[in-house]
Design an enzyme around this catalytic site. Structure first.
Site, PDB file in Angstrom:
ATOM      1  CD  GLU A 151      -4.634   6.548   2.686  1.00  0.00           C
ATOM      2  OE1 GLU A 151      -4.518   5.338   2.964  1.00  0.00           O
ATOM      3  OE2 GLU A 151      -3.665   7.322   2.628  1.00  0.00           O
ATOM      4  CG  HIS A 194      -1.635   1.262   1.489  1.00  0.00           C
ATOM      5  ND1 HIS A 194      -2.935   1.484   1.106  1.00  0.00           N
ATOM      6  CD2 HIS A 194      -1.233   2.408   2.108  1.00  0.00           C
ATOM      7  CE1 HIS A 194      -3.313   2.695   1.472  1.00  0.00           C
ATOM      8  NE2 HIS A 194      -2.284   3.288   2.079  1.00  0.00           N
ATOM      9  CD  GLU A 195       2.016   3.354   3.699  1.00  0.00           C
ATOM     10  OE1 GLU A 195       2.200   4.455   3.141  1.00  0.00           O
ATOM     11  OE2 GLU A 195       1.051   3.129   4.444  1.00  0.00           O
TER      12      GLU A 195
END
Length: 289
Positions: free
Chosen positions: A199, A130-131
């Site tokens: 996000e 995700h990062e």
């Protein structure tokens, strides 16, 4: 779809700035506010990674110092076609993580000791993916541009009365005061909406990088449960950094509404489970490695 929505929101932010500038400061005031905001955020863009890592007392690690975490990030970066980022560990019991850096060539990812202690290797891989998706999507640049425009709007609102009588303003003094109060609020709402959109995009991108949406779904659920009862005092003292984390580190913002920087965790998990179903994955994903 997320990219389109981000573009629309950024266009709305730009339109808001132009309207507020016209009503409060005229052309001259608008230019001054924009230039000051650009200068402030340009400094932040080039130095924010060092500032935030120092703020959280992050410790850089290598393969020898943290072989498991470093190996996971190295494999995921290769999957994503990204340069190997710098890897940091933050001594904090709250499970969380973030990415920073102005571009993929100068990126860093950080995980807390609480995250490494409570998550499996598969869940850590989901979080780090995700990062890295944030890095690949250049979300730091997106949020810097957004912050620049939002800062310019707030600056116009704060100093609107000092720009002198704006003859282009049809609202009068009371209308101008109303704009000065509502414009920063509107800018903050759009800024938060862009953050939530990024996000969702990073969730999907991270699932694609690691190939297992359920890894990230499981990690988000576990982080959410643990983070509720564990303080992150540094984040509480610096709420402007909250949007960087994979889960909101502040206990005061747990509702998915216009005023949050993160979507509700259950909504994110539902999307990831749907993505896993579309990929034909079983309820129990394969192990890391």
């Amino acid at each position: 779809m997320n990219g389109l929505r981000t573009g629309i929101l950024m266009a709305a932010m730009t339109g808001l700035f132009l309207a507020v500038g016209y009503l409060l400061g005229g052309a001259g005031g608008m230019v001054v506010a924009f230039l000051v905001a650009v200068a402030m955020n340009a400094f932040a863009y080039w130095n924010a990674d060092k500032m935030v890592l120092r703020m959280y007392r992050a410790r850089q690690v290598d393969r020898a110092g943290a072989p498991a975490l470093y190996g996971i990030v190295e494999q995921l970066a290769d999957n994503a076609g990204l340069p190997m980022p710098r890897v940091y560990i933050i001594e904090n019991e709250q499970p969380n993580a973030f990415a920073t850096g102005r571009n993929p060539e100068n990126a860093a990812v950080a995980a807390t000791t609480g995250l490494l202690k409570r998550l499996t290797a598969e869940e850590v891989a989901g979080v780090m993916a995700h990062e890295l998706a944030h890095v690949k999507n250049r979300d730091t640049l997106t949020m810097t541009i957004t912050a620049t425009i939002a800062g310019a709007i707030s600056m116009l609102a704060n100093f609107g009365l000092f720009f002198g009588d704006n003859r282009n303003n049809p609202l009068g003094i009371f209308g101008a005061i109303l704009v000065m109060i509502l414009a920063p609020l509107a800018a903050a709402l759009v800024q938060m909406a862009i953050s939530r959109t990024r996000e969702y995009a990073a969730d999907r991108g991270g699932a694609e990088i690691c190939g297992q949406p359920l890894w990230l779904a499981s990690a988000l659920e576990k982080i959410e449960r643990s983070a509720r009862g564990i303080d992150n005092r540094t984040a509480e003292g610096n709420p402007a950094t909250a949007h960087m984390f994979i889960i909101n580190p502040l206990h005061s913002q747990q509702i998915d509404n216009l005023f949050t920087t993160h979507p509700r965790t259950e909504n994110r998990v539902a999307r990831l489970r749907q993505m896993a179903a579309e990929m034909g994955q079983a309820a129990q994903p394969r192990p890391w490695g």
